[in-house]
Scaffold this active site. Structure first.
Site, PDB file in Angstrom:
ATOM      1  N   ASP A  11      75.403   3.136 144.330  1.00 49.96           N
ATOM      2  CA  ASP A  11      75.751   2.409 143.108  1.00 49.96           C
ATOM      3  C   ASP A  11      75.483   3.324 141.918  1.00 49.96           C
ATOM      4  O   ASP A  11      74.408   3.931 141.817  1.00 49.96           O
ATOM      5  CB  ASP A  11      74.904   1.137 142.968  1.00 49.96           C
ATOM      6  CG  ASP A  11      75.366   0.306 141.788  1.00 49.96           C
ATOM      7  OD1 ASP A  11      74.824   0.533 140.695  1.00 49.96           O
ATOM      8  OD2 ASP A  11      76.243  -0.540 141.965  1.00 49.96           O
ATOM      9  N   ASN A  70      80.912   2.336 130.232  1.00 57.05           N
ATOM     10  CA  ASN A  70      82.078   1.588 129.733  1.00 57.05           C
ATOM     11  C   ASN A  70      81.863   1.126 128.303  1.00 57.05           C
ATOM     12  O   ASN A  70      82.735   1.271 127.449  1.00 57.05           O
ATOM     13  CB  ASN A  70      82.346   0.388 130.638  1.00 57.05           C
ATOM     14  CG  ASN A  70      83.054   0.791 131.928  1.00 57.05           C
ATOM     15  OD1 ASN A  70      83.711   1.821 131.981  1.00 57.05           O
ATOM     16  ND2 ASN A  70      82.915  -0.015 132.952  1.00 57.05           N
ATOM     17  N   GLU A  76      81.566   0.017 140.805  1.00 61.09           N
ATOM     18  CA  GLU A  76      80.864   1.287 140.785  1.00 61.09           C
ATOM     19  C   GLU A  76      80.111   1.547 142.084  1.00 61.09           C
ATOM     20  O   GLU A  76      79.213   2.384 142.118  1.00 61.09           O
ATOM     21  CB  GLU A  76      79.903   1.328 139.598  1.00 61.09           C
ATOM     22  CG  GLU A  76      78.799   0.265 139.623  1.00 61.09           C
ATOM     23  CD  GLU A  76      79.218  -0.997 138.910  1.00 61.09           C
ATOM     24  OE1 GLU A  76      80.435  -1.234 138.832  1.00 61.09           O
ATOM     25  OE2 GLU A  76      78.334  -1.737 138.437  1.00 61.09           O
TER      26      GLU A  76
END
Length: 990
Positions: free
Chosen positions: A869, A877, A912
């Site tokens: 992860d 973002n 992710e």
């Protein structure tokens, strides 16, 4: 004098009325604040600011907090911040006040941005351009007529009724232009708290309450609050007051002379008061209790208080957020009077209460308070207590760490047995057992001693003990004595000792506690799990069967169908019927309820190797010795911690990594391939015990059990109609899946070529074209045949030309069919390949893992699985752009492909997350490969897409065990991934 006497009389009447109200509200003694379970949040836990100005709960169940850096929403697990960055309608981040209107709208007053209202997902703001002459709003509210009231910092009160704006100032309805707060009362009136008193509006007619005539002091009024019983309270700079008739009277003479900023009434009827400098106060029929920064309050100024629907008390301070709640466990330690926090042994006292042995003395605890402590100062030769036993006549036997055994009666030591006074073995006594009026068993670190009729007999290795180190003693119902040692168990019948060893097949050596059933079954707590000895056979309940820990210190039968097990990682609860089902092979794994600090334990580290370290009290409660006090839980009351399953709210929907506004129906454009659903069950009391399942009709054939995770991700979706459903359960509380489900209908539009008729139409058109050409050619040849009969050579040449054209046409048709096949192959690749990274997608990764599971199980080869992860991916973002996020994912994918591609199949798992399937690779090799990959990711140069950022990953890697399914392999890797993130991120757990 008469006026003064009357005032005092009114004050005492108010106190008596409050006491009566509290007495009527509850008949139970309130738990002291110091023993309530406490949680605090600050900016370290992702709050945007430490000062909490207001707290409310909306109809959907969310909690909302007003801070100086934005509005915060809490779902029980995480905070979401709304500020000027993500809500353009918010003109200022400083939120001073929050209220929920009768129709469910959230009304907030801001420091310099007017009033903002959030209603059914829509934001709107009222400021100078809407008629307010001052944007500094202290409080805002909607009244019963839908009018908006805005209390300003120095310009009085504004009332907005549609396009009409009415202003009230000092001398024209208000005692002062400085207004601190509003209260829309149940009777339709509006209370206004100002720097010089209170105004109460009935419609547009104000009545001013200020000064001695109203009972209020000559001081600013910070807060007016109406309680569920209809009582109206005023918090002033000079204390708290309650409205009695038309006058305010002091609330209680017990209160300190301090400013009062907030009030709340809890579900038991107690009144909580937030002060300016004296911390948090609770006033009930038992008196006044204070809680301040010395006891764990983040800051002594408490501007906001709130009691949620589940009964938790929330206090917003200048230094952070505090929650107080009645957790399943209550822990008593040195803060409540025990001689020490480190508890080694607990037993019920014959006269009621509990004997609690700590590393610094012996304690008698009764009715929630310490009765007496015994230490060296009281004549004990050692106050490090290891074991306890009480005879029917009240004689207490105390095993110590260095001074042998003490016999006590009436609080005095009447006999001392140690190596200098006839005790054989060792002075370290970890277990005591009475099996008859004149028979006492003493377990020491150097053997077992039986004191019978004044004579001692020592049992050691030469007498059948596998090891001299004795940690537990127990008498079964048939009279046999069971001895737990550091190398197995021993059953003593008469003078014959029979070793019971579990180290060869089950790797269990330390036997730390016992329990037995009426049918002769003996349960043993060991360093490898829970052992069952039945009909001469041993069975182990350990990690492979679903236990979260190896070492179990004590097993307690609550006589209500459950075992309670103490461990170094909290207290576990398992259903007895499920334990037998697993050990008998009727079910593969066990569901375990694990209770830790969030459930009221001051420390999840329980203590063992002494005894009893956990015990069932006569009142049915279970007591456990821990490293930070004696913890107690009432199994019968556990069900009350979730009376009904909470609603599940779909908080966030993302399509192709773009946020959408959640609703009951989503119409999505062509090209939508990926959907993410984030949801939450809005329980703030025990959110850890909630389990989720989801299903996307049209993709999932059955429900997907997501455990405690609250995110569902789907990729490579085709156009069509879908329905997403999610439901919740609380198996630890005996509550199965909720009968209803929260749902969202989804429609994904197709491109033209994805419509059902497009391909058949193309094929039909091509067929018609071929037939038409063929017929035309045939007729043309027939017509020319009659005219050219004489010219055989010429006709032959023409036929050859026509034949060549037909061959060319056939080649064109073959090319068309080849293009159609290539397009079908491309569609197949898209179904198995992630479009962004080029890696296998989750569906393909699942197929690879399932196939590898079967192959490696059949061949007896290892199989490891890792979940990666990207750490803090949301910040990439939010801080840079979604394009930067995509670039980061591509870079991470390239690194994982380069570093792991030779030994593993790498897939993008969703969002992710990435996965790696190591077929034929054992855990250590897989972990090393993952560590190399982690370091390689850390070296990624982010300058091109996220300057200054360092990409890191966390991962959990797990090796398949004998009976594991590939779904269990995924869950274990996912759990380890969360351990890695909780441990600080940028690490490999496995």
């Amino acid at each position: 004098m008469a006026a003064s006497t009357a005032t005092r009389a009114w004050r005492w009447i108010a106190v008596l009325l409050l006491a009566c109200a509290c007495a009527c509200a509850t008949t139970s003694v309130a738990k002291p604040i110091g023993t309530m379970f406490r949680e605090t949040w600050t900016t370290r836990q992702e709050l945007p600011h430490n000062q909490i100005n207001a707290i409310v709960q909306t109809q959907d169940g969310y909690l909302w907090f007003a801070t100086w850096e934005g509005l915060v929403r809490y779902n029980g697990l995480e905070f979401q911040v709304f500020d000027r960055r993500n809500v353009p309608e918010l003109r200022d981040n400083g939120i001073r006040s929050l209220r929920v209107s009768a129709d469910g709208a959230l009304v907030m007053g801001t420091s310099r941005g007017g009033v903002t209202i959030l209603d059914r997902g829509r934001w709107r703001t009222y400021g100078r351009r809407e008629g307010l002459t001052q944007d500094e709003v202290m409080d805002a509210a909607l009244d019963s007529r839908g009018r908006l009231w805005a209390a300003t910092e120095s310009a009085g009160v504004f009332v907005l009724d549609g396009a009409k704006v009415t202003r009230y100032r000092a001398g024209a309805g208000l005692p002062s232009d400085i207004v601190y707060g509003l209260l829309p009362a149940r009777d339709g009136s509006m209370w206004v708290a100002t720097a010089s008193g209170i105004a109460r509006f009935y419609g547009n007619q104000p009545r001013i309450l200020a000064g001695p005539a109203s009972g209020l002091p000559a001081a600013p009024v910070f807060r007016v609050e109406e309680m569920p019983d209809g009582g109206v309270y005023a918090g002033t700079e000079a204390g708290a007051f309650r409205l009695e008739g038309s006058r305010f009277v002091p609330l209680s003479p017990l209160l300190p002379r301090d400013g009062v900023a907030s009030f709340a009434r809890d579900h038991a009827g107690a009144l909580w008061i937030g002060t300016v400098s004296s911390g948090l106060l609770r006033l009930d029929r038992d008196g006044l209790e204070r809680f301040d920064s010395r006891q764990g309050l983040p800051n002594n100024r408490v501007p906001s208080l709130f009691v949620d629907r589940e009964g938790s008390v929330w206090a917003g301070t200048n230094g952070g957020l505090l929650r107080l709640r009645d957790a399943p466990f209550t822990t008593y330690g040195s803060e409540q009077g025990l001689s020490d926090d480190y508890v080694r042994a607990v037993i019920p006292a014959r006269g009621g209460g509990m004997w609690i042995g700590t590393s610094r003395g012996l304690n008698l605890w009764r009715n929630g308070v310490l009765v007496r402590s015994f230490t060296r100062a009281d004549g004990l030769p050692s106050d490090s207590i290891m074991s306890l036993l009480e005879d029917p006549d009240g004689t207490l036997w105390v095993g110590t760490y260095t001074a042998g055994v003490l016999q006590m009666r009436g609080g005095r030591v009447i006999q001392h047995l140690d190596s200098a006074h006839g005790l054989t073995g060792s002075n370290q006594v970890r277990a005591l057992l009475r099996t008859g009026p004149d028979t006492l068993w003493i377990g020491t670190s150097r053997g077992l001693v039986r004191l019978q009729g004044g004579a001692m007999r020592h049992f050691g290795v030469e007498d059948g003990l596998p090891r001299d180190y004795v940690m537990a003693l127990h008498q079964a119902r048939n009279g046999d004595v069971w001895v737990g040692t550091a190398d197995g168990a021993v059953r003593i019948a008469g003078d014959r000792a029979q070793p019971i060893r579990a180290d060869e097949a089950m790797d269990a050596r330390d036997i730390l506690g016992f329990a037995d059933d009426e049918d002769g079954t003996v349960w043993m707590a060991s360093d490898r799990g829970l052992l069952r000895y039945r009909n001469g056979r041993l069975a182990l309940l350990g990690l492979r069967q679903g236990m979260p820990v190896d070492t179990i210190f004590q097993v307690v039968d609550d006589r209500a169908g459950h075992f309670w097990l103490s461990s170094n990682r909290g207290v576990l609860r398992v259903r007895r019927a499920d334990v037998d089902a697993v050990l008998d092979g009727r079910r593969p794994t066990l569901n375990v309820d694990q209770f830790t600090e969030v459930d009221g334990l001051a420390s999840a580290q329980c203590n063992g190797t002494s005894g009893p370290s956990a015990v069932l009290a006569p009142d049915g409660r279970v007591w456990v010795a821990t490293a930070r006090g004696a913890a107690v839980v009432d199994p019968a009351a556990l069900q009350g911690y979730t009376r009904e399953l909470p609603p599940v709210v779909i908080e966030r929907v993302r399509a192709n990594d773009r946020d959408l506004r959640a609703g009951e129906r989503l119409e999505l454009p062509a090209g939508t391939r990926k959907l993410d659903f984030q949801y939450a069950g809005l329980s703030f009391r025990m959110p850890r015990l909630l389990r989720y399942r989801h299903k996307l009709e049209g993709v999932d054939a059955a429900w997907v059990d997501n455990g405690t995770r609250s995110l569902a991700q789907y990729t490579n979706l085709a156009p069509g109609r879908y329905r997403f459903l999610v439901s919740v359960s609380a198996p630890g509380l005996g509550q199965d899946w909720s009968p209803g489900a929260t749902m969202v209908d989804v429609v994904i539009a197709p491109y033209l070529w994805q419509r059902a008729w497009f391909l058949p139409a193309c094929i039909g058109l091509a067929g018609l074209l071929v037939v038409g050409v063929f017929r035309w050619r045939t007729s043309e040849l027939a017509r020319r045949a009659g005219a050219l009969e004489a010219l055989v050579q010429s006709r032959t040449h023409a036929l050859r030309e026509q034949t060549d054209r037909l061959i060319a046409s056939d080649a064109e048709k073959s090319q068309l069919l080849e293009r159609i096949r290539e397009q079908a192959d491309a569609f197949e690749r898209q179904a198995r390949e992630d479009a962004l990274t080029g890696l296998a997608n989750r569906r393909h990764g699942n197929e690879v893992l399932a196939t590898a599971q079967e192959r490696t199980r059949a061949a007896g080869r290892p199989l490891s699985f890792a979940l990666f992860d990207v750490d803090h991916f949301k910040r990439i973002n939010d801080g840079f752009s979604h394009q930067a996020g995509d670039a980061a994912l591509v870079q991470v994918a390239n690194v994982l492909r380069r570093e792991l591609g030779a030994v593993a199949t790498v897939a993008r798992w969703g969002g992710e997350e990435f996965a790696a399937v190591f077929e034929g690779i054992a855990l250590d090799d897989a972990r090393r490969a993952c560590e190399r990959a982690r370091l390689a990711v850390e070296r990624i140069d982010c300058a091109g897409f996220a300057p200054g950022w360092t990409v890191t990953v966390s991962a959990g890697v797990f090796e398949r065990q004998a009976l594991d399914t590939h779904e269990h392999l995924i869950r274990r890797a996912d759990d380890l991934l969360y351990d890695a993130k909780r441990g600080g991120r940028n690490r490999i757990a496995g």
